[in-house]
Design a protein around this motif. Sequence first.
Motif, short mmCIF file in Angstrom:
data_model
loop_
_atom_site.label_atom_id
_atom_site.label_comp_id
_atom_site.label_asym_id
_atom_site.label_seq_id
_atom_site.Cartn_x
_atom_site.Cartn_y
_atom_site.Cartn_z
N UNK A 8 10.28 -4.73 -4.07
CA UNK A 8 10.96 -5.72 -3.22
C UNK A 8 10.02 -6.69 -2.53
N UNK A 9 8.76 -6.30 -2.33
CA UNK A 9 7.80 -7.14 -1.61
C UNK A 9 6.58 -7.38 -2.48
N UNK A 10 6.09 -8.63 -2.47
CA UNK A 10 4.93 -9.00 -3.28
C UNK A 10 3.88 -9.65 -2.39
N UNK A 11 2.60 -9.55 -2.78
CA UNK A 11 1.59 -10.34 -2.08
C UNK A 11 1.99 -11.82 -2.06
N UNK A 12 1.82 -12.45 -0.92
CA UNK A 12 2.25 -13.83 -0.75
C UNK A 12 3.56 -13.97 0.00
N UNK A 13 4.34 -12.87 0.10
CA UNK A 13 5.53 -12.92 0.95
C UNK A 13 5.10 -13.07 2.41
N UNK A 14 6.01 -13.54 3.22
CA UNK A 14 5.67 -13.92 4.59
C UNK A 14 6.25 -12.96 5.61
N UNK A 15 5.58 -12.88 6.74
CA UNK A 15 6.03 -11.99 7.82
C UNK A 15 6.01 -12.77 9.13
N UNK A 16 7.12 -12.70 9.86
CA UNK A 16 7.20 -13.32 11.18
C UNK A 16 7.65 -12.29 12.21
N UNK A 17 7.35 -12.57 13.46
CA UNK A 17 7.75 -11.68 14.54
C UNK A 17 9.25 -11.80 14.77
N UNK A 18 9.87 -10.69 15.14
CA UNK A 18 11.31 -10.65 15.39
C UNK A 18 11.53 -10.55 16.89
N UNK A 19 12.12 -11.62 17.47
CA UNK A 19 12.32 -11.65 18.91
C UNK A 19 13.42 -12.65 19.24
N UNK A 58 0.83 -1.20 0.00
CA UNK A 58 0.00 0.00 0.00
C UNK A 58 0.86 1.26 0.00
N UNK A 59 0.43 2.26 -0.73
CA UNK A 59 1.13 3.54 -0.73
C UNK A 59 0.79 4.35 -1.96
N UNK A 60 1.39 5.53 -2.04
CA UNK A 60 1.19 6.41 -3.18
C UNK A 60 2.53 6.86 -3.73
N UNK A 61 2.54 7.26 -4.99
CA UNK A 61 3.76 7.72 -5.63
C UNK A 61 4.39 8.83 -4.81
N UNK A 62 5.73 8.71 -4.63
CA UNK A 62 6.52 9.67 -3.85
C UNK A 62 6.19 9.65 -2.36
N UNK A 63 5.44 8.64 -1.92
CA UNK A 63 5.10 8.54 -0.51
C UNK A 63 5.66 7.27 0.12
N UNK A 87 9.84 1.20 6.41
CA UNK A 87 10.70 2.36 6.30
C UNK A 87 11.21 2.61 4.90
N UNK A 88 10.45 2.20 3.89
CA UNK A 88 10.87 2.36 2.50
C UNK A 88 9.83 3.13 1.70
N UNK A 89 10.28 3.86 0.66
CA UNK A 89 9.31 4.50 -0.24
C UNK A 89 8.45 3.45 -0.93
N UNK A 90 7.24 3.86 -1.28
CA UNK A 90 6.30 2.93 -1.92
C UNK A 90 6.89 2.29 -3.17
N UNK A 91 7.55 3.10 -4.03
CA UNK A 91 8.09 2.55 -5.28
C UNK A 91 9.13 1.48 -5.02
N UNK A 92 9.96 1.66 -3.99
CA UNK A 92 10.99 0.67 -3.66
C UNK A 92 10.33 -0.57 -3.04
N UNK A 93 9.39 -0.34 -2.13
CA UNK A 93 8.74 -1.46 -1.45
C UNK A 93 7.98 -2.34 -2.44
N UNK A 94 7.31 -1.73 -3.40
CA UNK A 94 6.54 -2.47 -4.39
C UNK A 94 7.44 -3.37 -5.23
#
Length: 356
Positions: free
Chosen positions: A156-167, A80-85, A147-154
Amino acid sequence: MDSVPFDLDVLTELTETSGVPGYEDRIRARVIDHLEDSVDRVRTDAMGNVVGTLEGEDDDYSVAVAAHMDEIGFMVRHVRGEEDGPGFLELDALGGWDARVLKAQRVTIHTTEGDLPGVIGSPPPHTLDEDDRTKTPEVEDAFVDPGLPYEVLEERVSPGDLVTMEQTTELMGETVTGKALDDRVCLFAMLEAAERLEDPDVTVHFCATVQEEVGLRGAQALGVDVDPDLAIALDVTVANDVPGFKAGEHVTNLGEGTAIKLKDSSVITSPKVHRRLQSVADDEEIDSQLEILPAGGTDTAGFQNVAGAKPVGAISIPTRYLHTVTETAHVDDIAATIDLLEAFLASEDGEHDYTL
């Protein structure tokens, strides 16, 4: 506490390794590494379950021991995000989360090109209106800020990628605390028992199962494929022995021993099995307590009737703060669980009558 009665480094390795339901690859590799020197053969299946088999003198009788590998986590459903955001990630839960514990937590985003750090956003309370401050949080409302701009995040990350807690996993007083003790602490107990067990009378299948947190799916498949004569599952259980709960609501208490399950919402264990577990604990002077869990299911149910009626039992490790990043278990209860599992398997000769 200066020392613990087991290998804390291995437990730390297992708990800190990522592996959400259906994507247990990293933890599966570590389980295989640990099992290979303890059993006669190791195999995996199409779902990703791991089975390490230790042949017994009686190869006509087999026992399955199961502990699940998966931890609760998330799948990215939208970038999620907008151009330049700035860019943010919206999540779909893999397993049962309490949204109250998610805000302001560090996470790891697992992408095809490597891992990225992130945090789950938590706006300052004084910037929220009254409705938002009093609103019951929902998992669907959680978002990750990498902590990345939307254009960079889009890119590097795709729907279906996984997220786990960091501890990290830490020794805290007489306890161990960290993420994914559910069920890596029991996975550890199973691996330790497999390493200790020598020349059993019956064949033992040590099963590291997948997708338990989304419906006991791996255990149900193994109930058919392994088709044991007896199944023993290992999982954590509730320990509400903290302020705010009455004694009858504790379920179990930290430091009082391993827990022998009588029931949860998915299974009523076979009376003859849990009575023999209790008898072994008494004979070996292993501290134990009984578990009557009003809600929650375990791999025990996955083996009970998928390939015809089977005797089943379960050994549980009392754990505070389940399904958070600070799950907490007592070192003596962990050690007692390893001792009871080893003693039970060493004394199983295939001649016990578990029929009712």
